[in-house]
Design a protein around this motif. Structure first.
Motif, PDB file in Angstrom:
ATOM      1  N   MET A 270     -10.359  81.068  79.797  1.00 54.37           N
ATOM      2  CA  MET A 270     -10.010  81.963  80.903  1.00 54.37           C
ATOM      3  C   MET A 270     -11.044  81.776  82.015  1.00 54.37           C
ATOM      4  O   MET A 270     -12.111  82.387  81.997  1.00 54.37           O
ATOM      5  CB  MET A 270     -10.001  83.420  80.421  1.00 54.37           C
ATOM      6  N   PRO A 271     -10.760  80.920  82.995  1.00 49.66           N
ATOM      7  CA  PRO A 271     -11.775  80.581  83.997  1.00 49.66           C
ATOM      8  C   PRO A 271     -12.218  81.733  84.882  1.00 49.66           C
ATOM      9  O   PRO A 271     -13.286  81.687  85.482  1.00 49.66           O
ATOM     10  CB  PRO A 271     -11.099  79.481  84.825  1.00 49.66           C
TER      11      PRO A 271
ATOM     12  N   GLU B  33      -8.254  98.114  82.691  1.00 53.39           N
ATOM     13  CA  GLU B  33      -7.496  97.237  83.581  1.00 53.39           C
ATOM     14  C   GLU B  33      -8.459  96.380  84.387  1.00 53.39           C
ATOM     15  O   GLU B  33      -9.427  96.875  84.960  1.00 53.39           O
ATOM     16  CB  GLU B  33      -6.615  98.048  84.527  1.00 53.39           C
ATOM     17  N   VAL B  34      -8.197  95.084  84.400  1.00 52.78           N
ATOM     18  CA  VAL B  34      -9.080  94.138  85.080  1.00 52.78           C
ATOM     19  C   VAL B  34      -8.329  93.498  86.247  1.00 52.78           C
ATOM     20  O   VAL B  34      -7.095  93.543  86.308  1.00 52.78           O
ATOM     21  CB  VAL B  34      -9.582  93.057  84.100  1.00 52.78           C
ATOM     22  N   PRO B  35      -9.052  92.894  87.183  1.00 57.54           N
ATOM     23  CA  PRO B  35      -8.401  92.294  88.355  1.00 57.54           C
ATOM     24  C   PRO B  35      -7.400  91.211  87.984  1.00 57.54           C
ATOM     25  O   PRO B  35      -7.510  90.561  86.941  1.00 57.54           O
ATOM     26  CB  PRO B  35      -9.584  91.715  89.149  1.00 57.54           C
ATOM     27  N   ALA B  36      -6.434  91.028  88.845  1.00 56.61           N
ATOM     28  CA  ALA B  36      -5.414  89.992  88.628  1.00 56.61           C
ATOM     29  C   ALA B  36      -6.072  88.632  88.409  1.00 56.61           C
ATOM     30  O   ALA B  36      -7.001  88.262  89.112  1.00 56.61           O
ATOM     31  CB  ALA B  36      -4.474  89.936  89.826  1.00 56.61           C
ATOM     32  N   GLY B  37      -5.578  87.920  87.410  1.00 56.16           N
ATOM     33  CA  GLY B  37      -6.085  86.583  87.114  1.00 56.16           C
ATOM     34  C   GLY B  37      -7.209  86.547  86.098  1.00 56.16           C
ATOM     35  O   GLY B  37      -7.512  85.486  85.549  1.00 56.16           O
ATOM     36  N   SER B  38      -7.827  87.682  85.823  1.00 52.04           N
ATOM     37  CA  SER B  38      -8.982  87.700  84.913  1.00 52.04           C
ATOM     38  C   SER B  38      -8.640  87.180  83.522  1.00 52.04           C
ATOM     39  O   SER B  38      -9.458  86.514  82.876  1.00 52.04           O
ATOM     40  CB  SER B  38      -9.537  89.121  84.781  1.00 52.04           C
TER      41      SER B  38
ATOM     42  N   THR C 122      -0.966  75.526  78.203  1.00 53.81           N
ATOM     43  CA  THR C 122      -0.150  74.351  78.500  1.00 53.81           C
ATOM     44  C   THR C 122      -0.672  73.673  79.762  1.00 53.81           C
ATOM     45  O   THR C 122      -1.479  74.235  80.506  1.00 53.81           O
ATOM     46  CB  THR C 122       1.321  74.747  78.728  1.00 53.81           C
ATOM     47  N   TRP C 123      -0.152  72.483  80.028  1.00 60.79           N
ATOM     48  CA  TRP C 123      -0.536  71.796  81.259  1.00 60.79           C
ATOM     49  C   TRP C 123       0.027  72.524  82.483  1.00 60.79           C
ATOM     50  O   TRP C 123      -0.535  72.438  83.571  1.00 60.79           O
ATOM     51  CB  TRP C 123      -0.077  70.345  81.220  1.00 60.79           C
ATOM     52  N   GLU C 124       1.119  73.252  82.289  1.00 57.66           N
ATOM     53  CA  GLU C 124       1.643  74.052  83.396  1.00 57.66           C
ATOM     54  C   GLU C 124       0.658  75.170  83.748  1.00 57.66           C
ATOM     55  O   GLU C 124       0.428  75.473  84.922  1.00 57.66           O
ATOM     56  CB  GLU C 124       3.011  74.638  83.028  1.00 57.66           C
ATOM     57  N   ASP C 125       0.069  75.784  82.706  1.00 58.11           N
ATOM     58  CA  ASP C 125      -0.966  76.802  82.942  1.00 58.11           C
ATOM     59  C   ASP C 125      -2.142  76.192  83.696  1.00 58.11           C
ATOM     60  O   ASP C 125      -2.683  76.800  84.632  1.00 58.11           O
ATOM     61  CB  ASP C 125      -1.482  77.371  81.618  1.00 58.11           C
ATOM     62  N   ALA C 126      -2.524  75.009  83.261  1.00 57.68           N
ATOM     63  CA  ALA C 126      -3.663  74.338  83.899  1.00 57.68           C
ATOM     64  C   ALA C 126      -3.389  74.092  85.377  1.00 57.68           C
ATOM     65  O   ALA C 126      -4.245  74.327  86.235  1.00 57.68           O
ATOM     66  CB  ALA C 126      -3.965  73.016  83.185  1.00 57.68           C
ATOM     67  N   ALA C 127      -2.176  73.631  85.683  1.00 61.66           N
ATOM     68  CA  ALA C 127      -1.822  73.351  87.076  1.00 61.66           C
ATOM     69  C   ALA C 127      -1.841  74.630  87.900  1.00 61.66           C
ATOM     70  O   ALA C 127      -2.325  74.648  89.035  1.00 61.66           O
ATOM     71  CB  ALA C 127      -0.446  72.692  87.144  1.00 61.66           C
ATOM     72  N   ALA C 128      -1.310  75.721  87.328  1.00 59.32           N
ATOM     73  CA  ALA C 128      -1.257  76.987  88.051  1.00 59.32           C
ATOM     74  C   ALA C 128      -2.646  77.517  88.372  1.00 59.32           C
ATOM     75  O   ALA C 128      -2.855  78.170  89.397  1.00 59.32           O
ATOM     76  CB  ALA C 128      -0.483  78.022  87.227  1.00 59.32           C
TER      77      ALA C 128
END
Length: 299
Positions: A102-103, A177-182, A188-194
């Motif tokens: 989770m970057p 609740e944490v900020p969006a994207g946290s 998947t590679w689709e997740d990586a691309a997103a």
């Protein structure tokens, strides 16, 4: 607040073609490095996962551990991390549990501590995404409570392939609740691309997968076994268990003997192709794990 950190960096990464998640790069650094940064301030940090492909050389102060058996899942990995931390020094009151894929986890980690400080008596705080999804692998938990639940599970059905939610089920845990994207992770590679993670690796992985499939077809044709179905991922998984549990050269030897045994079973009509192959691979996996548990392995 005083805390230690357990960073989970194992897993098969099957949907990424086996490419280790910790080594993927985001914004110029590995995902593992981002996880270590999210855990800054920890008194001690342990990374649970294989040495190979874990995203580069770790700082000397970072501890390492491996769940038993390997690929036993995140609950078993948390237990391994807790044990390694306890072995190397006094426990901190709290343990940050963090998956390395989770970057943007650091956006959420900072909200866990004030939530805990404002709610005395709770046993942990878990991130919840803006759409309501709970993420236990971005959470801070009472070390004593975690150790207690690990002990209970170990005396019962065990932690192998058990869920983290099950491990935490009896804890009084806040949902933060944490900020969006946290909590966005990479499966998947689709997740990586997103997420903007280096997507060029996908071509290499696809090329490798296509090459393996082509090579498998070539071998089957050469041995006049065109009708036989081979689960390449399962064969590679058994090879991985043998490499970790015995020594690395055990991987090809194990798969060769398992394949030979499956062929013998099929030849005498003992079982179908699929059944004989599955049974041989499962037995090979079991023996490799038992070999490691007996203490006779060298790794």
């Amino acid at each position: 607040m005083e805390f230690n950190a357990v960073i989970l960096a194992g897993g098969r990464a099957t949907r990424l073609g086996g490419v280790p998640k910790p080594s993927l790069k985001y914004d110029g650094d590995t995902l593992l490095s981002h996880a270590l940064q999210a855990a800054r301030g920890a008194s001690a940090v342990v990374v649970v996962g294989p040495d190979a492909g874990a995203g580069g050389q770790l700082p000397v102060r970072i501890l390492r551990a491996r769940e038993e058996p390997v690929f036993a899942g995140p609950a078993a990995a948390i237990a391994a991390g807790l044990a390694e931390l306890k072995k190397n020094g006094p426990n901190a009151p709290w343990t940050l549990v963090l998956a390395c894929d989770m970057p943007h986890a650091s956006r959420g980690v900072g909200l866990l501590w004030p939530a805990l400080e404002s709610s005395p008596g709770v046993e942990g705080a878990m991130a919840v995404s803006v759409d309501g999804r709970k993420q236990p692998l971005l959470g801070a938990y009472s070390t004593a409570a975690l150790e207690r639940e690990v002990g209970v599970a170990s005396e019962g059905s065990g932690l192998t392939n058990s869920s983290v939610f099950r491990l935490l089920a009896r804890l009084n845990v806040l949902e933060v609740e944490v900020p969006a994207g946290s909590t966005e992770d990479v499966d998947t590679w689709e997740d990586a691309a997103a997420l903007g993670i280096d997507y060029e690796l996908e071509a290499d992985v696809k090329s490798q997968e296509e090459t393996l499939e082509e090579w498998c077809r070539t071998l089957l044709q050469a041995f006049e076994l065109e009708g036989v179905e081979v689960d390449i991922n399962e064969v590679l998984a058994v090879a991985g268990v043998a490499a970790h549990s015995v020594v690395r050269p055990a991987a090809p030897l194990t798969t060769f003997i398992a394949g030979y045994a499956a062929g013998m079973a099929r030849g005498i009509g003992q079982a179908s192709d699929d059944a004989s192959m599955n049974a041989a691979l499962e037995l090979a996996r079991k023996i490799a794990k038992e070999y490691a548990e007996s203490g006779t392995g060298t790794e």
